[in-house]
Design a protein around this motif. Structure first.
Motif, PDB file in Angstrom:
ATOM      1  N   ARG A 106       0.797  -1.240  -0.129  1.00 31.90           N
ATOM      2  CA  ARG A 106      -0.002   0.086   0.193  1.00 31.90           C
ATOM      3  C   ARG A 106       1.026   1.025   0.350  1.00 31.90           C
ATOM      4  O   ARG A 106       0.497   2.661   0.118  1.00 31.90           O
ATOM      5  N   GLY A 107       2.143   1.384  -0.587  1.00 35.29           N
ATOM      6  CA  GLY A 107       3.009   2.545  -0.745  1.00 35.29           C
ATOM      7  C   GLY A 107       2.501   2.775  -1.390  1.00 35.29           C
ATOM      8  O   GLY A 107       1.708   3.199  -2.450  1.00 35.29           O
ATOM      9  N   GLY A 108       3.385   3.888  -1.869  1.00 29.84           N
ATOM     10  CA  GLY A 108       3.366   5.467  -3.153  1.00 29.84           C
ATOM     11  C   GLY A 108       2.802   6.180  -2.970  1.00 29.84           C
ATOM     12  O   GLY A 108       3.014   6.582  -1.710  1.00 29.84           O
TER      13      GLY A 108
ATOM     14  N   ARG B 235       6.656  15.919   8.794  1.00 23.64           N
ATOM     15  CA  ARG B 235       8.927  15.746   8.585  1.00 23.64           C
ATOM     16  C   ARG B 235       9.615  15.943   7.193  1.00 23.64           C
ATOM     17  O   ARG B 235       9.972  16.337   6.488  1.00 23.64           O
ATOM     18  N   LEU B 236       9.202  14.379   6.959  1.00 19.60           N
ATOM     19  CA  LEU B 236       9.833  13.940   5.710  1.00 19.60           C
ATOM     20  C   LEU B 236       9.674  14.829   4.239  1.00 19.60           C
ATOM     21  O   LEU B 236      10.199  15.540   3.366  1.00 19.60           O
ATOM     22  N   ALA B 237       8.001  15.039   4.288  1.00 17.23           N
ATOM     23  CA  ALA B 237       7.489  15.938   3.357  1.00 17.23           C
ATOM     24  C   ALA B 237       8.310  17.013   3.356  1.00 17.23           C
ATOM     25  O   ALA B 237       8.695  18.207   2.237  1.00 17.23           O
ATOM     26  N   GLU B 238       8.226  17.692   4.379  1.00 13.76           N
ATOM     27  CA  GLU B 238       9.113  19.610   4.584  1.00 13.76           C
ATOM     28  C   GLU B 238       9.949  18.830   4.244  1.00 13.76           C
ATOM     29  O   GLU B 238      11.056  20.238   3.834  1.00 13.76           O
ATOM     30  N   LEU B 239      10.984  18.570   4.641  1.00 12.99           N
ATOM     31  CA  LEU B 239      12.829  17.947   4.219  1.00 12.99           C
ATOM     32  C   LEU B 239      12.179  18.290   2.555  1.00 12.99           C
ATOM     33  O   LEU B 239      13.432  18.157   1.946  1.00 12.99           O
TER      34      LEU B 239
ATOM     35  N   ASN C  62       7.399   2.800   0.583  1.00 11.77           N
ATOM     36  CA  ASN C  62       7.066   2.591   2.120  1.00 11.77           C
ATOM     37  C   ASN C  62       7.450   4.146   2.746  1.00 11.77           C
ATOM     38  O   ASN C  62       8.413   4.524   2.689  1.00 11.77           O
ATOM     39  N   TRP C  63       7.047   5.302   2.362  1.00  9.82           N
ATOM     40  CA  TRP C  63       7.056   6.082   2.692  1.00  9.82           C
ATOM     41  C   TRP C  63       7.553   6.707   4.454  1.00  9.82           C
ATOM     42  O   TRP C  63       7.945   6.963   5.249  1.00  9.82           O
TER      43      TRP C  63
END
Length: 193
Positions: A84-86, A92-96, A183-184
């Motif tokens: 169920r990735g993608g 925080r990861l999105a901000e970085l 897998n975010w």
């Protein structure tokens, strides 16, 4: 204590249609197992047999390094995938990603360019440098960020055995499938504070 092949974190059919069960059987059950078997054969009865795999990678060279690094890289890679990735990262990861790449589209473009530009076999990584910056890194053959100062966050296997069964020589199609499986949550869990 010998290293054992860990179970996949999902069923062998769970990544279909992007990666087939046959591909995972070959990639996980054959190649990953062979690297672990090679490590075990080389460290049996030595003072290295009590080291964790990541420490073994950092403190070995030659054929032992090649086998240990490939085993570690493969274990990390399988954690980077999820049925169920993608999509896009969040928090925080999105901000970085926004801070260091501008947006997710640019990260993907740069990552794909690195993967398509890597001649022969190797790995493409999203890493975090000691100062916190995100970057894309390529390594050839068994190379791994573990031997440097950067923290690996995401790995994409660019060895032909990772994609030949499903995509033959079409690395670009493999990369399209890879992004549908990332897998975010795992990637974000690798971030340094």
């Amino acid at each position: 204590m010998p290293f054992e092949l860990p179970r996949l974190p999902y069923d062998r059919t769970a990544l279909q249609p992007h990666l087939s069960a046959e591909s995972l059987d070959l990639h996980h059950g054959r190649h990953y197992r062979a690297y672990l078997d090679a490590v075990n054969a080389r460290i049996a009865g030595t003072d290295l047999e009590d080291l964790a795999l990541d420490e073994l990678v950092r403190h070995s060279q030659g054929s032992l390094f090649d086998a240990a690094a490939q085993a570690w890289n493969h274990g990390f890679y399988f954690q980077c995938l999820h049925p169920r990735g993608g999509g896009d990262p969040h928090g925080r990861l999105a901000e970085l990603v926004t801070r260091h790449f501008g947006d997710m589209r640019r990260l993907r473009d740069e990552f794909d360019q690195a993967a398509l530009g890597l001649f022969g076999s190797g790995w493409v990584w999203l890493v975090q440098h000691p100062g916190g910056a995100l970057a894309i890194q390529t390594t050839r053959n068994a190379g791994t960020p573990l031997t440097g100062n950067s923290t690996p966050l995401l790995a994409c296997d660019i060895w032909e055995h990772a994609y030949y069964t499903d995509y033959q020589n079409e690395r670009a199609r493999y990369l399209q499938a890879f992004w549908k499986l990332v897998n975010w949550d795992f990637v974000a869990s690798q971030l340094r504070d």
